[in-house]
Scaffold this motif. Structure first.
Motif, PDB file in Angstrom:
ATOM      1  N   ARG A 104      26.987  -8.651 -27.811  1.00 21.49           N
ATOM      2  CA  ARG A 104      27.760  -8.847 -26.584  1.00 21.49           C
ATOM      3  C   ARG A 104      26.812  -8.787 -25.396  1.00 21.49           C
ATOM      4  O   ARG A 104      26.216  -7.739 -25.124  1.00 21.49           O
ATOM      5  CB  ARG A 104      28.831  -7.773 -26.463  1.00 21.49           C
ATOM      6  CG  ARG A 104      29.695  -7.855 -25.199  1.00 21.49           C
ATOM      7  CD  ARG A 104      30.754  -6.773 -25.263  1.00 21.49           C
ATOM      8  NE  ARG A 104      31.665  -6.795 -24.156  1.00 21.49           N
ATOM      9  CZ  ARG A 104      31.806  -5.801 -23.272  1.00 21.49           C
ATOM     10  NH1 ARG A 104      31.050  -4.707 -23.394  1.00 21.49           N
ATOM     11  NH2 ARG A 104      32.672  -5.875 -22.286  1.00 21.49           N
ATOM     12  N   VAL A 105      26.666  -9.902 -24.715  1.00 21.07           N
ATOM     13  CA  VAL A 105      25.775  -9.960 -23.566  1.00 21.07           C
ATOM     14  C   VAL A 105      26.466 -10.677 -22.424  1.00 21.07           C
ATOM     15  O   VAL A 105      27.364 -11.502 -22.632  1.00 21.07           O
ATOM     16  CB  VAL A 105      24.443 -10.673 -23.898  1.00 21.07           C
ATOM     17  CG1 VAL A 105      23.649  -9.885 -24.922  1.00 21.07           C
ATOM     18  CG2 VAL A 105      24.682 -12.097 -24.383  1.00 21.07           C
ATOM     19  N   SER A 106      26.028 -10.348 -21.218  1.00 19.81           N
ATOM     20  CA  SER A 106      26.526 -10.997 -20.017  1.00 19.81           C
ATOM     21  C   SER A 106      25.351 -11.318 -19.109  1.00 19.81           C
ATOM     22  O   SER A 106      24.454 -10.492 -18.933  1.00 19.81           O
ATOM     23  CB  SER A 106      27.524 -10.097 -19.279  1.00 19.81           C
ATOM     24  OG  SER A 106      27.867 -10.662 -18.019  1.00 19.81           O
ATOM     25  N   GLY A 114      31.267  -0.673 -21.907  1.00 21.19           N
ATOM     26  CA  GLY A 114      30.877  -0.770 -23.307  1.00 21.19           C
ATOM     27  C   GLY A 114      29.414  -1.111 -23.501  1.00 21.19           C
ATOM     28  O   GLY A 114      28.886  -0.965 -24.594  1.00 21.19           O
ATOM     29  N   GLY A 115      28.749  -1.563 -22.425  1.00 22.28           N
ATOM     30  CA  GLY A 115      27.325  -1.827 -22.485  1.00 22.28           C
ATOM     31  C   GLY A 115      26.981  -3.177 -23.108  1.00 22.28           C
ATOM     32  O   GLY A 115      27.786  -3.794 -23.802  1.00 22.28           O
ATOM     33  N   GLN A 116      25.767  -3.613 -22.842  1.00 27.70           N
ATOM     34  CA  GLN A 116      25.252  -4.833 -23.450  1.00 27.70           C
ATOM     35  C   GLN A 116      24.770  -4.493 -24.866  1.00 27.70           C
ATOM     36  O   GLN A 116      24.112  -3.483 -25.079  1.00 27.70           O
ATOM     37  CB  GLN A 116      24.077  -5.386 -22.640  1.00 27.70           C
ATOM     38  CG  GLN A 116      24.374  -5.570 -21.158  1.00 27.70           C
ATOM     39  CD  GLN A 116      24.468  -7.031 -20.743  1.00 27.70           C
ATOM     40  OE1 GLN A 116      24.546  -7.925 -21.585  1.00 27.70           O
ATOM     41  NE2 GLN A 116      24.484  -7.285 -19.445  1.00 27.70           N
ATOM     42  N   ILE A 117      25.125  -5.347 -25.817  1.00 32.66           N
ATOM     43  CA  ILE A 117      24.718  -5.148 -27.218  1.00 32.66           C
ATOM     44  C   ILE A 117      23.912  -6.374 -27.632  1.00 32.66           C
ATOM     45  O   ILE A 117      24.454  -7.467 -27.782  1.00 32.66           O
ATOM     46  CB  ILE A 117      25.954  -4.970 -28.131  1.00 32.66           C
ATOM     47  CG1 ILE A 117      26.816  -3.797 -27.652  1.00 32.66           C
ATOM     48  CG2 ILE A 117      25.515  -4.754 -29.573  1.00 32.66           C
ATOM     49  CD1 ILE A 117      28.142  -3.676 -28.385  1.00 32.66           C
ATOM     50  N   LEU A 118      22.607  -6.193 -27.798  1.00 34.56           N
ATOM     51  CA  LEU A 118      21.756  -7.337 -28.104  1.00 34.56           C
ATOM     52  C   LEU A 118      22.069  -7.922 -29.468  1.00 34.56           C
ATOM     53  O   LEU A 118      22.122  -9.138 -29.632  1.00 34.56           O
ATOM     54  CB  LEU A 118      20.280  -6.938 -28.022  1.00 34.56           C
ATOM     55  CG  LEU A 118      19.802  -6.436 -26.659  1.00 34.56           C
ATOM     56  CD1 LEU A 118      18.305  -6.239 -26.674  1.00 34.56           C
ATOM     57  CD2 LEU A 118      20.211  -7.378 -25.537  1.00 34.56           C
ATOM     58  N   GLY A 119      22.252  -7.074 -30.477  1.00 32.35           N
ATOM     59  CA  GLY A 119      22.623  -7.558 -31.799  1.00 32.35           C
ATOM     60  C   GLY A 119      21.519  -8.366 -32.471  1.00 32.35           C
ATOM     61  O   GLY A 119      20.397  -8.458 -31.975  1.00 32.35           O
ATOM     62  N   ARG A 227      30.198 -12.973 -26.839  1.00 33.14           N
ATOM     63  CA  ARG A 227      30.454 -11.893 -27.793  1.00 33.14           C
ATOM     64  C   ARG A 227      30.599 -12.462 -29.197  1.00 33.14           C
ATOM     65  O   ARG A 227      31.141 -13.551 -29.395  1.00 33.14           O
ATOM     66  CB  ARG A 227      31.697 -11.072 -27.416  1.00 33.14           C
ATOM     67  CG  ARG A 227      32.986 -11.839 -27.324  1.00 33.14           C
ATOM     68  CD  ARG A 227      34.193 -10.908 -27.233  1.00 33.14           C
ATOM     69  NE  ARG A 227      34.162 -10.052 -26.047  1.00 33.14           N
ATOM     70  CZ  ARG A 227      34.963  -9.002 -25.869  1.00 33.14           C
ATOM     71  NH1 ARG A 227      35.866  -8.697 -26.815  1.00 33.14           N
ATOM     72  NH2 ARG A 227      34.906  -8.278 -24.781  1.00 33.14           N
ATOM     73  N   ILE A 228      30.071 -11.719 -30.155  1.00 35.40           N
ATOM     74  CA  ILE A 228      30.129 -12.098 -31.565  1.00 35.40           C
ATOM     75  C   ILE A 228      30.619 -10.888 -32.344  1.00 35.40           C
ATOM     76  O   ILE A 228      30.177  -9.755 -32.102  1.00 35.40           O
ATOM     77  CB  ILE A 228      28.754 -12.528 -32.081  1.00 35.40           C
ATOM     78  CG1 ILE A 228      28.232 -13.735 -31.286  1.00 35.40           C
ATOM     79  CG2 ILE A 228      28.809 -12.877 -33.568  1.00 35.40           C
ATOM     80  CD1 ILE A 228      26.798 -14.086 -31.586  1.00 35.40           C
ATOM     81  N   GLY A 229      31.522 -11.110 -33.267  1.00 38.05           N
ATOM     82  CA  GLY A 229      32.035 -10.011 -34.080  1.00 38.05           C
ATOM     83  C   GLY A 229      33.166 -10.480 -34.974  1.00 38.05           C
ATOM     84  O   GLY A 229      33.419 -11.681 -35.116  1.00 38.05           O
ATOM     85  N   ARG A 230      33.841  -9.532 -35.549  1.00 38.33           N
ATOM     86  CA  ARG A 230      34.913  -9.835 -36.497  1.00 38.33           C
ATOM     87  C   ARG A 230      36.264  -9.487 -35.884  1.00 38.33           C
ATOM     88  O   ARG A 230      36.419  -8.452 -35.231  1.00 38.33           O
ATOM     89  CB  ARG A 230      34.709  -9.070 -37.808  1.00 38.33           C
ATOM     90  CG  ARG A 230      33.354  -9.347 -38.450  1.00 38.33           C
ATOM     91  CD  ARG A 230      33.291  -8.845 -39.872  1.00 38.33           C
ATOM     92  NE  ARG A 230      34.043  -9.695 -40.796  1.00 38.33           N
ATOM     93  CZ  ARG A 230      33.555 -10.787 -41.373  1.00 38.33           C
ATOM     94  NH1 ARG A 230      32.330 -11.184 -41.124  1.00 38.33           N
ATOM     95  NH2 ARG A 230      34.295 -11.484 -42.212  1.00 38.33           N
TER      96      ARG A 230
END
Length: 362
Positions: A104-106, A114-119, A227-230
């Motif tokens: 999840r990035v902006s 929730g913060g940035q999540i580089l993944g 955002r990427i996820g399930r």
């Protein structure tokens, strides 16, 4: 109608056998398993699922193996198989705000709830060949640090919505048309355009998006959120009177913040572009959101600049790689009669032209 020539069936059978041999490759090399393709070629699997309109990693892996890695052929196989499946009902709209996020990035806000999540991403790699991957028995990487389960993360554009800086979201209870069951017709509403872009060829949609960034479409976009996820998939069960979860899908979602619009009666507001696609497929999701915004020029009261990405008929009728492949590759089939007629015509024209020249010379 094409008529098979004598011996054609035997030739086709031989071609199939040769294809099977080439697909397998050197028998001394271990055969790829579907699990290996699914787990180690996940991005290819994701693309096949997205453009094939069917979320099933195992079937996508099978299609890639059968197609010898030709992703468009694999997408064709998945779409063909999809048409054989029974349809039991429709799922409820997916709530992407409840996504179990892996990335999840902006690009619009640094500090987000929730913060940035580089993944897992190639964004920060050096793009250098890693020859360690070619080593037999290379060590398995240690487990990466993954974000713990967290509360649902609100969409970042809601921060702009709160201050009425974004155009209002569209809401409709009407069932959108289904592109997988009905052919595309023009003019196409936004829901239909988004479906076409979702299953459109990644390279084509990317090139259309790139053209808008270079000025052919007059859109200047910021990635509000990627955002990427399930996400859980739920379905209403009339006999029960409530919905039940029937599975989950991995999705990539992109919302872009684009140039603002306004009028004498409405204050200026940012406009939206949207992309949603199966799997980790962020390049496609971002590209889709840019093209979506370019195609909205008319409803937003903008001028038609003549850019390809603004032409819905051009974009939507040419983004489908299966239709494009079918029309392109059909010219490999026998066209003997057509060509002979063209050949006879040009010979007659040349005879007539030569006779005219001779008459003029006399």
């Amino acid at each position: 109608m094409y008529v098979a020539t004598k011996g054609g069936e035997r030739a086709i059978e031989a071609a199939h056998a040769w294809l099977a041999e080439e697909r397998r490759g050197d028998p001394a090399v271990p055969e790829l398993s579907l699990a290996q393709i699914r787990e180690q070629m996940a991005l290819a699997v994701n693309r096949v699922m997205a453009e094939g309109s069917l979320f099933d990693p195992d079937l996508a892996a099978l299609a890639i193996k059968q197609a010898r890695g030709d992703l468009i052929e694999a997408i064709f196989l998945i779409r063909a198989y999809r048409t054989t499946l029974p349809r039991f009902g429709a799922s409820l709209p997916i709530a992407t705000e409840d996504m179990a996020i892996t990335r999840r990035v902006s690009a619009t806000f640094k500090d987000i709830p929730g913060g940035q999540i580089l993944g897992p991403t190639f964004d920060y790699t050096h793009r250098l060949l890693d020859f360690k991957l070619a080593a037999e028995g290379a060590p398995v990487p240690t487990a990466a640090c993954k974000p713990a389960d967290a509360d649902p993360a609100p969409h970042i554009l809601a921060l702009l919505d709160r201050d009425e800086l974004m155009e209002p979201l569209e809401h409709s209870d009407a069932t959108p048309p289904d592109l997988t069951r009905e052919p595309l017709e023009m003019p196409a509403e936004r829901a239909l355009r988004l479906q076409a872009l979702t299953r459109g060829d990644e390279g084509f949609v990317l090139s259309m998006a790139y053209s808008t960034q270079r000025g052919y479409g007059r859109t200047h976009a910021f990635v509000g959120e990627l955002r990427i996820g399930r996400c859980a998939v739920e379905m209403d069960i009339p006999e029960l009177g409530f919905s039940v979860e029937i599975g989950e899908v991995e999705l990539s979602e992109c919302e872009t913040v684009n140039q603002f619009t306004g009028s004498k009666t409405e204050p200026p507001q940012f406009t939206r572009g949207y992309g949603l696609v199966f799997g980790q497929n962020e390049r496609k999701a971002i590209s889709m959101s840019l093209v979506d915004r370019a195609l909205r020029w008319q409803e937003l009261g903008e001028d038609d600049t003549g850019a390809p990405a603004q032409d819905a008929e051009f974009v939507l009728y040419h983004c489908d790689n299966i239709q494009a492949t079918g029309f392109l590759e059909h010219i490999k089939l026998p066209h003997y009669v057509d060509f002979q007629s063209e050949l006879e015509l040009i010979r007659r024209l040349r005879r007539d032209a030569k006779a005219t020249q001779q008459e003029a010379a006399q």
